[in-house]
Design a protein around this motif. Structure first.
Motif, PDB file in Angstrom:
ATOM      1  N   GLN A   1      -2.532   5.244   1.482  1.00  0.00           N
ATOM      2  CA  GLN A   1      -3.399   4.121   1.823  1.00  0.00           C
ATOM      3  C   GLN A   1      -3.120   3.641   3.242  1.00  0.00           C
ATOM      4  O   GLN A   1      -4.048   3.303   3.981  1.00  0.00           O
ATOM      5  CB  GLN A   1      -3.208   2.985   0.826  1.00  0.00           C
ATOM      6  N   ALA A   2      -1.861   3.612   3.625  1.00  0.00           N
ATOM      7  CA  ALA A   2      -1.507   3.192   4.984  1.00  0.00           C
ATOM      8  C   ALA A   2      -2.045   4.188   6.008  1.00  0.00           C
ATOM      9  O   ALA A   2      -2.550   3.794   7.070  1.00  0.00           O
ATOM     10  CB  ALA A   2       0.009   3.069   5.102  1.00  0.00           C
ATOM     11  N   LYS A   3      -1.942   5.468   5.678  1.00  0.00           N
ATOM     12  CA  LYS A   3      -2.456   6.511   6.574  1.00  0.00           C
ATOM     13  C   LYS A   3      -3.974   6.396   6.705  1.00  0.00           C
ATOM     14  O   LYS A   3      -4.529   6.517   7.799  1.00  0.00           O
ATOM     15  CB  LYS A   3      -2.082   7.888   6.014  1.00  0.00           C
ATOM     16  N   MET A   4      -4.660   6.128   5.591  1.00  0.00           N
ATOM     17  CA  MET A   4      -6.109   5.979   5.595  1.00  0.00           C
ATOM     18  C   MET A   4      -6.522   4.787   6.457  1.00  0.00           C
ATOM     19  O   MET A   4      -7.471   4.879   7.236  1.00  0.00           O
ATOM     20  CB  MET A   4      -6.606   5.789   4.159  1.00  0.00           C
ATOM     21  N   THR A   5      -5.784   3.691   6.363  1.00  0.00           N
ATOM     22  CA  THR A   5      -6.073   2.510   7.165  1.00  0.00           C
ATOM     23  C   THR A   5      -5.915   2.811   8.644  1.00  0.00           C
ATOM     24  O   THR A   5      -6.755   2.433   9.463  1.00  0.00           O
ATOM     25  CB  THR A   5      -5.138   1.353   6.764  1.00  0.00           C
ATOM     26  N   ALA A   6      -4.845   3.515   8.995  1.00  0.00           N
ATOM     27  CA  ALA A   6      -4.605   3.855  10.398  1.00  0.00           C
ATOM     28  C   ALA A   6      -5.681   4.808  10.927  1.00  0.00           C
ATOM     29  O   ALA A   6      -6.187   4.615  12.043  1.00  0.00           O
ATOM     30  CB  ALA A   6      -3.223   4.490  10.548  1.00  0.00           C
ATOM     31  N   CYS A   7      -6.044   5.789  10.147  1.00  0.00           N
ATOM     32  CA  CYS A   7      -7.078   6.744  10.576  1.00  0.00           C
ATOM     33  C   CYS A   7      -8.437   6.055  10.717  1.00  0.00           C
ATOM     34  O   CYS A   7      -9.181   6.337  11.659  1.00  0.00           O
ATOM     35  CB  CYS A   7      -7.178   7.912   9.602  1.00  0.00           C
ATOM     36  N   ASN A   8      -8.747   5.137   9.801  1.00  0.00           N
ATOM     37  CA  ASN A   8     -10.006   4.390   9.900  1.00  0.00           C
ATOM     38  C   ASN A   8     -10.033   3.548  11.166  1.00  0.00           C
ATOM     39  O   ASN A   8     -11.061   3.466  11.839  1.00  0.00           O
ATOM     40  CB  ASN A   8     -10.207   3.491   8.680  1.00  0.00           C
ATOM     41  N   ALA A   9      -8.914   2.927  11.495  1.00  0.00           N
ATOM     42  CA  ALA A   9      -8.848   2.111  12.703  1.00  0.00           C
ATOM     43  C   ALA A   9      -9.038   2.981  13.953  1.00  0.00           C
ATOM     44  O   ALA A   9      -9.743   2.587  14.894  1.00  0.00           O
ATOM     45  CB  ALA A   9      -7.518   1.375  12.767  1.00  0.00           C
TER      46      ALA A   9
ATOM     47  N   PRO B   1       0.826  -1.211   0.000  1.00  0.00           N
ATOM     48  CA  PRO B   1       0.000   0.000   0.000  1.00  0.00           C
ATOM     49  C   PRO B   1       0.859   1.259   0.000  1.00  0.00           C
ATOM     50  O   PRO B   1       1.950   1.283   0.576  1.00  0.00           O
ATOM     51  CB  PRO B   1      -0.812  -0.109   1.284  1.00  0.00           C
TER      52      PRO B   1
ATOM     53  N   LYS C   1     -12.682   4.002  14.207  1.00  0.00           N
ATOM     54  CA  LYS C   1     -13.504   2.871  14.636  1.00  0.00           C
ATOM     55  C   LYS C   1     -13.316   2.604  16.127  1.00  0.00           C
ATOM     56  O   LYS C   1     -14.276   2.322  16.837  1.00  0.00           O
ATOM     57  CB  LYS C   1     -13.139   1.619  13.833  1.00  0.00           C
TER      58      LYS C   1
END
Length: 83
Positions: free
Chosen positions: A40-48, A36, A51
């Motif tokens: 994309q990695a930043k988006m995944t971390a922010c989504n986590a 990624p 949540k």
């Protein structure tokens, strides 16, 4: 007739051997996916994080906006410090 049967038997034995490399290529295709990107990695971390905080609706949108732009602000501050 004997030669024909021998050829068919050898072909039957060789068929799985010929199919195995194709199956191996198909199995390695998902492993060859690209890593990624930083975004994309930043988006995944922010989504986590969103949540974990159980944010929804406008609160989630505001959090995601600040979370995704946080590194840009940090980079700018680092530039100012180094200058």
């Amino acid at each position: 007739m004997k030669n024909l049967l021998t050829c068919l038997a050898l072909a039957g034995l060789a068929l799985p051997t010929l199919a195995a490399p194709a199956a191996a290529d198909a199995a390695s295709a998902p492993a060859a996916k690209k890593a990624p990107t930083a975004q994309q990695a930043k988006m995944t971390a922010c989504n986590a994080d969103a949540k974990a905080k159980d944010l929804k609706g406008d609160e989630r949108k505001a959090f995601m906006k600040t979370c995704l732009s946080a590194s840009k602000q940090e980079k700018q501050q680092d530039k100012m410090t180094s200058c």
